[in-house]
Structure formats: C-alpha cells, structure tokens
Design a protein around this motif. Sequence first.
Motif, PDB file in Angstrom:
ATOM      1  N   HIS A  99       0.785  -1.257  -0.128  1.00 36.33           N
ATOM      2  CA  HIS A  99       0.187  -0.165   0.031  1.00 36.33           C
ATOM      3  C   HIS A  99       0.900   1.158   0.026  1.00 36.33           C
ATOM      4  O   HIS A  99       0.392   2.453  -0.055  1.00 36.33           O
ATOM      5  CB  HIS A  99      -0.972   0.060   0.963  1.00 36.33           C
ATOM      6  CG  HIS A  99      -2.075  -0.911   1.231  1.00 36.33           C
ATOM      7  ND1 HIS A  99      -2.997  -1.030   0.203  1.00 36.33           N
ATOM      8  CD2 HIS A  99      -2.186  -2.334   1.601  1.00 36.33           C
ATOM      9  CE1 HIS A  99      -3.943  -1.987   0.434  1.00 36.33           C
ATOM     10  NE2 HIS A  99      -3.138  -2.792   1.264  1.00 36.33           N
TER      11      HIS A  99
ATOM     12  N   HIS B 204       2.653   3.978  -1.552  1.00 40.36           N
ATOM     13  CA  HIS B 204       2.249   4.631  -2.981  1.00 40.36           C
ATOM     14  C   HIS B 204       3.294   5.776  -3.031  1.00 40.36           C
ATOM     15  O   HIS B 204       2.908   6.729  -2.770  1.00 40.36           O
ATOM     16  CB  HIS B 204       0.907   4.831  -3.167  1.00 40.36           C
ATOM     17  CG  HIS B 204       0.655   5.352  -4.442  1.00 40.36           C
ATOM     18  ND1 HIS B 204       0.492   4.486  -5.501  1.00 40.36           N
ATOM     19  CD2 HIS B 204       0.190   6.404  -4.902  1.00 40.36           C
ATOM     20  CE1 HIS B 204       0.377   5.113  -6.717  1.00 40.36           C
ATOM     21  NE2 HIS B 204       0.125   6.306  -6.378  1.00 40.36           N
TER      22      HIS B 204
ATOM     23  N   HIS C 218       4.527   8.026  -6.460  1.00 43.24           N
ATOM     24  CA  HIS C 218       4.465   7.792  -7.710  1.00 43.24           C
ATOM     25  C   HIS C 218       5.934   8.430  -8.329  1.00 43.24           C
ATOM     26  O   HIS C 218       6.102   9.355  -9.106  1.00 43.24           O
ATOM     27  CB  HIS C 218       3.287   8.766  -8.165  1.00 43.24           C
ATOM     28  CG  HIS C 218       2.345   8.324  -8.175  1.00 43.24           C
ATOM     29  ND1 HIS C 218       1.266   8.425  -9.087  1.00 43.24           N
ATOM     30  CD2 HIS C 218       1.376   7.346  -7.232  1.00 43.24           C
ATOM     31  CE1 HIS C 218       0.056   7.784  -8.974  1.00 43.24           C
ATOM     32  NE2 HIS C 218       0.270   7.335  -7.775  1.00 43.24           N
TER      33      HIS C 218
ATOM     34  N   HIS D 223       1.884   3.633 -13.620  1.00 41.58           N
ATOM     35  CA  HIS D 223       1.264   2.645 -12.925  1.00 41.58           C
ATOM     36  C   HIS D 223       1.332   1.576 -14.419  1.00 41.58           C
ATOM     37  O   HIS D 223       1.163   1.656 -15.454  1.00 41.58           O
ATOM     38  CB  HIS D 223      -0.355   2.763 -12.857  1.00 41.58           C
ATOM     39  CG  HIS D 223      -0.502   4.230 -12.309  1.00 41.58           C
ATOM     40  ND1 HIS D 223       0.054   4.528 -10.975  1.00 41.58           N
ATOM     41  CD2 HIS D 223      -1.194   5.433 -12.374  1.00 41.58           C
ATOM     42  CE1 HIS D 223      -0.180   5.508 -10.489  1.00 41.58           C
ATOM     43  NE2 HIS D 223      -0.771   6.155 -11.432  1.00 41.58           N
TER      44      HIS D 223
ATOM     45  N   HIS E 101       1.279  10.667 -13.993  1.00 39.40           N
ATOM     46  CA  HIS E 101       0.499  11.363 -15.079  1.00 39.40           C
ATOM     47  C   HIS E 101       0.765  12.696 -15.275  1.00 39.40           C
ATOM     48  O   HIS E 101       0.510  12.997 -16.455  1.00 39.40           O
ATOM     49  CB  HIS E 101      -0.873  10.963 -14.550  1.00 39.40           C
ATOM     50  CG  HIS E 101      -1.281   9.581 -14.342  1.00 39.40           C
ATOM     51  ND1 HIS E 101      -1.372   8.653 -15.639  1.00 39.40           N
ATOM     52  CD2 HIS E 101      -1.592   8.881 -13.136  1.00 39.40           C
ATOM     53  CE1 HIS E 101      -1.792   7.634 -14.894  1.00 39.40           C
ATOM     54  NE2 HIS E 101      -1.831   7.738 -13.790  1.00 39.40           N
TER      55      HIS E 101
ATOM     56  N   ARG F 163      -4.919  -3.593  -5.106  1.00 39.05           N
ATOM     57  CA  ARG F 163      -5.056  -2.950  -6.177  1.00 39.05           C
ATOM     58  C   ARG F 163      -6.067  -1.669  -5.768  1.00 39.05           C
ATOM     59  O   ARG F 163      -5.812  -0.559  -6.293  1.00 39.05           O
ATOM     60  CB  ARG F 163      -5.643  -3.718  -7.470  1.00 39.05           C
ATOM     61  CG  ARG F 163      -4.401  -4.680  -7.863  1.00 39.05           C
ATOM     62  CD  ARG F 163      -4.838  -5.305  -9.075  1.00 39.05           C
ATOM     63  NE  ARG F 163      -3.912  -6.233  -9.505  1.00 39.05           N
ATOM     64  CZ  ARG F 163      -2.777  -6.085 -10.468  1.00 39.05           C
ATOM     65  NH1 ARG F 163      -2.791  -4.858 -10.534  1.00 39.05           N
ATOM     66  NH2 ARG F 163      -1.922  -7.003 -10.551  1.00 39.05           N
ATOM     67  N   GLN F 164      -7.036  -2.257  -5.311  1.00 37.91           N
ATOM     68  CA  GLN F 164      -8.097  -0.984  -4.905  1.00 37.91           C
ATOM     69  C   GLN F 164      -7.297  -0.048  -3.997  1.00 37.91           C
ATOM     70  O   GLN F 164      -7.814   1.114  -4.109  1.00 37.91           O
ATOM     71  CB  GLN F 164      -9.269  -1.988  -4.241  1.00 37.91           C
ATOM     72  CG  GLN F 164     -10.159  -2.620  -5.195  1.00 37.91           C
ATOM     73  CD  GLN F 164     -11.244  -3.234  -4.446  1.00 37.91           C
ATOM     74  OE1 GLN F 164     -11.277  -3.879  -3.341  1.00 37.91           O
ATOM     75  NE2 GLN F 164     -12.368  -3.811  -5.179  1.00 37.91           N
ATOM     76  N   SER F 165      -6.964  -0.353  -3.113  1.00 37.73           N
ATOM     77  CA  SER F 165      -6.313   0.706  -2.141  1.00 37.73           C
ATOM     78  C   SER F 165      -5.342   1.252  -3.120  1.00 37.73           C
ATOM     79  O   SER F 165      -5.128   2.783  -2.522  1.00 37.73           O
ATOM     80  CB  SER F 165      -5.594  -0.009  -1.026  1.00 37.73           C
ATOM     81  OG  SER F 165      -4.530  -0.729  -1.338  1.00 37.73           O
ATOM     82  N   HIS F 166      -4.417   0.708  -3.762  1.00 38.08           N
ATOM     83  CA  HIS F 166      -3.788   1.652  -4.547  1.00 38.08           C
ATOM     84  C   HIS F 166      -4.198   2.757  -5.574  1.00 38.08           C
ATOM     85  O   HIS F 166      -3.834   3.653  -5.826  1.00 38.08           O
ATOM     86  CB  HIS F 166      -2.772   0.387  -5.716  1.00 38.08           C
ATOM     87  CG  HIS F 166      -2.020   1.088  -6.556  1.00 38.08           C
ATOM     88  ND1 HIS F 166      -0.511   1.395  -6.141  1.00 38.08           N
ATOM     89  CD2 HIS F 166      -2.007   1.331  -7.714  1.00 38.08           C
ATOM     90  CE1 HIS F 166       0.193   1.956  -7.345  1.00 38.08           C
ATOM     91  NE2 HIS F 166      -0.677   2.093  -8.346  1.00 38.08           N
ATOM     92  N   ALA F 167      -5.288   2.274  -6.089  1.00 35.61           N
ATOM     93  CA  ALA F 167      -5.952   3.028  -6.830  1.00 35.61           C
ATOM     94  C   ALA F 167      -6.654   4.186  -6.086  1.00 35.61           C
ATOM     95  O   ALA F 167      -6.309   5.549  -6.641  1.00 35.61           O
ATOM     96  CB  ALA F 167      -7.437   2.566  -7.550  1.00 35.61           C
TER      97      ALA F 167
ATOM     98  N   VAL G 236      -3.740   6.725  -5.657  1.00 29.07           N
ATOM     99  CA  VAL G 236      -3.437   7.256  -6.827  1.00 29.07           C
ATOM    100  C   VAL G 236      -4.429   8.478  -6.896  1.00 29.07           C
ATOM    101  O   VAL G 236      -3.954   9.946  -7.285  1.00 29.07           O
ATOM    102  CB  VAL G 236      -3.782   6.736  -8.166  1.00 29.07           C
ATOM    103  CG1 VAL G 236      -3.577   7.243  -9.324  1.00 29.07           C
ATOM    104  CG2 VAL G 236      -2.767   5.599  -8.167  1.00 29.07           C
ATOM    105  N   GLU G 237      -5.471   8.434  -6.546  1.00 27.66           N
ATOM    106  CA  GLU G 237      -6.560   9.496  -6.823  1.00 27.66           C
ATOM    107  C   GLU G 237      -6.157  10.653  -5.737  1.00 27.66           C
ATOM    108  O   GLU G 237      -6.570  11.681  -5.665  1.00 27.66           O
ATOM    109  CB  GLU G 237      -8.058   9.131  -6.502  1.00 27.66           C
ATOM    110  CG  GLU G 237      -8.466   8.313  -7.820  1.00 27.66           C
ATOM    111  CD  GLU G 237      -8.237   9.038  -8.999  1.00 27.66           C
ATOM    112  OE1 GLU G 237      -8.529  10.152  -8.982  1.00 27.66           O
ATOM    113  OE2 GLU G 237      -7.908   8.274  -9.974  1.00 27.66           O
TER     114      GLU G 237
END
Length: 346
Positions: free
Chosen positions: A4, A6, A8, A12, A34, A298-302, A305-306
């Motif tokens: 978890h 993260h 950047h 990704h 991004h 993956r969900q917590s990673h997303a 990211v947000e």
Amino acid sequence: MSDHDHHHGHPHGHEHRRHGFRHRLGHLLTPHSHETADKLDSALESSARGLRALWVSLAVLGVTALAQAVVVAVSGSVALLGDTVHNAADALTAVPLGIAFVLGRRAATRRFTYGYGRAEDLAGIVIVLTIAASAAFAGWVAIDRLLDPRPVAHVPAVAAAALVGFAGNEWVARYRIRVGRDIGSAALVADGLHARTDGFTSLAVLVGAGGSALGWQLADPIVGLAITAAIALVLRDAAREVFRRVLDAVDPALVDRAEDALREVEGVRGVGELRLRWIGHRLRAEVAVVVDGEMTVRQSHAVAVEAEHALLHAVPRLTAALVHADPAPAPGETDPHLALAHHAPA
C-alpha cells in the motif's frame, strides 16, 4: 515494504527499465507519473523566472552603483560611498542565489536523493548574513560621522545620486519580492528585502545631504542611525522567513487545503499524518490515508493514486507526493502504527 506504500516515482503498470534515458531523467527531477511533464515544466519555468529576476536586477543595481560611484569621485561624500558599496554588495548577492537556482535544476542522485533544491536555503542564509553586515556597516558609518561631522561637497549631485540609488533599489526590491513569492523562493524574497534596505540607505543620504545644505552637519549621521534601525527590522523579517524555511516550516493554510482535498477523494475514510516540506521553491508531501480494510491491494492503490492527484491539483507548487494507504482497523484490532509507537524506544 507494504504494497500500500504509494510513491509515484513510476507510472502505473510498467517499470522504469522499459523507458529511455529522458523518461528516467524526468522522474529523477520530479517523481510523479501522470502529470510529470506539466509539473517538471512548471518547476523549470519557476527556476528560469528566478534566474531572470536575478540577472535583470543585477544589471539595474550595477548601473545604479556605477552612476553613484561617479558622483562619489567628484563629491567625496562618505555617505554616498557607503550607499554605493551597499548597492554593489546587493548586486553581488545575485551570485550565490543564481548558483542555487542552477543547482536546483539538476537531477537527483543516489547521494542527493531529493535533488539540490535546498541550496536555495543556503543562499538565503548568505543573504541574511549580508543584510546583517550591511546594517553593521551603515551603523558604523553613521556613528563615525556623528563623532566626526564633515561637510558634504556638491550637495545637488549627491542628492540626485541618492534618488537614483533609492529608485533603483526599490524597483529591484519589488521585482525580486514579487517573483520570489510567485515561485515560492524564500531566498529571493529575502534578497528583495535586502535591496529595500539599501533603498532606505539611499534616502538617508538624501536627507543627510538636505541637512548639510541647510548647515546642519549632524543630519546625515542621525538619519543614518535611524535607517540602521530600519535595516535591523527588515533583517528580522528576512531572517525569520529564511530560517523557517530551513526548519521545514510551511503555511498552515496549505496543510488545511491538502487535508480538505484528501477528504474529498472517494474511498478515503480519514487522513492521518500529513507532512509538507519545501525543497527549494518546490513542495513535497507525505501522507497516510485510511481506506476500507477489506479492499484489495489494487483497490487501495487506486485510492492512493486519486489521493495524490487531488493533492497535486489542490496545493500550489507541489511537485511530488508519497501516499500510504492504511487499512481501517477491524473491530477489536489494534492499529499497527499505534503498536509500533507504543514499543518504540524513548
């Protein structure tokens, strides 16, 4: 390391080794995925603006000091000589700050993993010391003149040179302070305040010349002492701004803004420890956000990211963020961070 975590420093779904040198260099400068191009361009542009402000003000102050030096040669005014020295010294402060801006544009290395942006803080300390030296010099000249009053020759020329000195310094001060605040450079703001102190010194020369014209020889040293006190007040403000930056202080309003932006992100249940720090004139953030404990990696990673995107959009001059996703503790479960804090050595 937890999945978890993260940061950047990479886009990704792919790795750095699949990209070329330019791509890796861009990530070394501003580690974000991004919006790397936009943030990198903005950071480089801010450095370019800082350098432009330095060279323009260096030219203006150089011309000002040269014009005053000519009058010093024909009038023998010691007060104007001191003002000319001040202007020359202020012009030269552009050198360490210019070096700092150039260093700040270099890519991070394995030794300097955050890059060289903190060189601006070192330049800011040099500028504060220069202001202090200017205040000491102005005070010494004023006391010397008070103890040994001397008439001033060619008073109109001295007055005109003093006005030129004030106009040049005040223009440079406004320019440096405006650009410094726009790009977030405390050192450039301090340099602008230094130019303003030299403008005050020029006014002291003007008032002293007026007193001399009226036959009051003590006018020059008395006003010089008053201006020394004003320089000391400016020194206090500049030192406070620079040393706050050295100690990683940020505007609390930025912290509030960042927390508000994170709470708006879907999937974020809470905001834990949030840290912001300046590296040169760029901001960096580190934060822990609480997410649903039942989420997949993956969900917590997303969500992370947000959360990072929200920070980059909400906080001015933020170029990188490290987001850690913490699962919300289940009923009866102890937060692992609290457990670590409990067992940490005192």
